[in-house]
Design a protein around this motif. Structure first.
Motif, PDB file in Angstrom:
ATOM      1  N   VAL A  35      53.794  15.094   1.411  1.00 13.52           N
ATOM      2  CA  VAL A  35      54.062  14.656   0.011  1.00 13.52           C
ATOM      3  C   VAL A  35      54.535  16.152  -0.941  1.00 13.52           C
ATOM      4  N   TYR A  36      54.039  16.741  -0.452  1.00 16.20           N
ATOM      5  CA  TYR A  36      54.833  18.106  -1.775  1.00 16.20           C
ATOM      6  C   TYR A  36      54.427  19.417  -0.521  1.00 16.20           C
ATOM      7  N   GLN A  37      55.283  19.120   0.888  1.00 19.27           N
ATOM      8  CA  GLN A  37      55.773  19.129   2.264  1.00 19.27           C
ATOM      9  C   GLN A  37      55.313  21.663   1.729  1.00 19.27           C
ATOM     10  N   ARG A  38      54.075  21.660   1.809  1.00 19.24           N
ATOM     11  CA  ARG A  38      53.182  22.853   1.851  1.00 19.24           C
ATOM     12  C   ARG A  38      52.107  23.577   3.266  1.00 19.24           C
ATOM     13  N   TRP A  39      53.552  23.180   4.442  1.00 22.15           N
ATOM     14  CA  TRP A  39      52.757  23.279   5.764  1.00 22.15           C
ATOM     15  C   TRP A  39      52.370  24.911   5.855  1.00 22.15           C
ATOM     16  N   ASP A  40      53.341  25.394   5.097  1.00 20.25           N
ATOM     17  CA  ASP A  40      52.893  27.020   5.125  1.00 20.25           C
ATOM     18  C   ASP A  40      51.982  27.171   4.656  1.00 20.25           C
TER      19      ASP A  40
END
Length: 325
Positions: A291-296
């Motif tokens: 959803v937020y693309q915070r894979w980092d």
């Protein structure tokens, strides 16, 4: 000397497993050891020394009568585990650890496959080829659910294999020679267990490196790093589960029958909490990623969950110690 220890174990087999009885047993063992060594120094043979020691210390009924210790009834007596049963249990735990560990790895690989396929089609699809993006997500979901379904089958298979040993939860006794044999096996396995756990920890600690490396090349490649992170962490989890199950089998055989009711309750509570916390952590990981693309940064959810889980176990133990029910 081993004959004396076996004899002592048999004498106390019908008595309740209380601290008082264990203390009496240790005192008798110490006295028998001293007497045995004294007789050997006097030149007595092995059989003569054993015979004299047993004749002098062999009457346990008078001691228990003086201390008010009553033998356990037939209903309360726990069965004696045979060598075949103990071997079958350790083998079943080893096999269960393999299948459960492999199932965990497949679950992690399923999530990694979903992320990989979704990112692959997303990066190489043009703005007009939305169908390709959807195809990547669909293929990823299909692959993930297939792997998870296989993993669930492995979990069920492992659980059914261990059901035949459920009677051991009620308690059991180990003959002295069998206990020493299991103790020796655990000591021989200790080095392998330590290496496996250290390797698993190192894999879990190093796994986020893939995310940083992929992000440094291109921000769009961060998801590939997440896929590699999931697989490497899954390998680490496999090592934890597989070798942990083998170690757990030895621990259960040598120590579990000595656990108090309070300790068993503590183990059940901690396991119940972990059964809720870890799936929740995985759900948060996937939600924040897709959803937020915070894979980092969302990979940090798992080490944080591990710390909180361990902290809960320690806090619960401390609270129960201060407030015994």
């Amino acid at each position: 000397m081993e004959t004396i220890m076996v004899y002592l174990e048999n004498m106390f087999a019908g008595l309740p497993k209380t601290p008082e009885v264990e203390h009496l047993k240790q005192e008798l063992l110490s006295g028998m050891e001293d007497k045995y060594l004294e007789l050997k120094r006097e030149g007595k043979s092995e059989n003569e020394a054993i015979g004299i020691v047993i004749s002098e210390f062999g009457n346990i009924e008078e001691l228990t009568a003086e201390l008010g210790i009553q033998p356990v009834s037939a209903e309360e007596a726990v069965p004696v585990l045979t060598e075949e049963e103990a071997y079958a249990y350790t083998t079943a735990k080893r096999n269960a650890g393999f299948w459960i560990g492999l199932g965990v790895l497949l679950c992690a690989s399923g999530v990694a496959f979903l992320i990989f396929m979704d990112t692959l089609f997303d990066n190489y699809a043009t703005s007009a080829a939305n169908r390709s993006v959807e195809t990547g997500a669909v293929l990823g979901l299909i692959g993930m659910f297939v792997l998870i379904a296989i993993a669930v089958g492995m979990f069920i298979h492992s659980g059914m294999k261990l059901e035949r040993f459920s009677h051991m939860e009620k308690g059991f006794q180990l003959p002295y020679t069998l206990k020493m044999s299991i103790q020796h096996s655990r000591e021989s396995f200790a080095l392998t267990y330590r290496i496996a756990i250290i390797t698993g920890v190192c894999l879990c600690i190093l796994s986020p490196v893939f995310i940083f490396a992929a992000s440094s090349i291109n921000d769009n490649y961060a998801s590939y790093g997440v896929s590699a992170f999931m697989v490497m962490a899954g390998v680490g989890a496999f090592l934890f589960v597989y070798y942990g199950n083998i170690q757990g089998a030895y621990t259960n055989l040598l120590e579990k029958h000595q656990l108090t009711v309070e300790k068993k309750q503590e183990v059940k509570v901690v396991r119940a909490v972990e059964a809720i916390v870890w799936p929740l952590a995985t759900a948060i990981f996937l939600f924040t990623g897709f959803v937020y693309q915070r894979w980092d940064i969302n990979w940090a959810i798992f080490p944080i969950t591990g710390i909180l889980s361990g902290s809960f176990s320690n806090v619960y133990h401390i609270m129960k110690s201060k407030n015994p029910s």
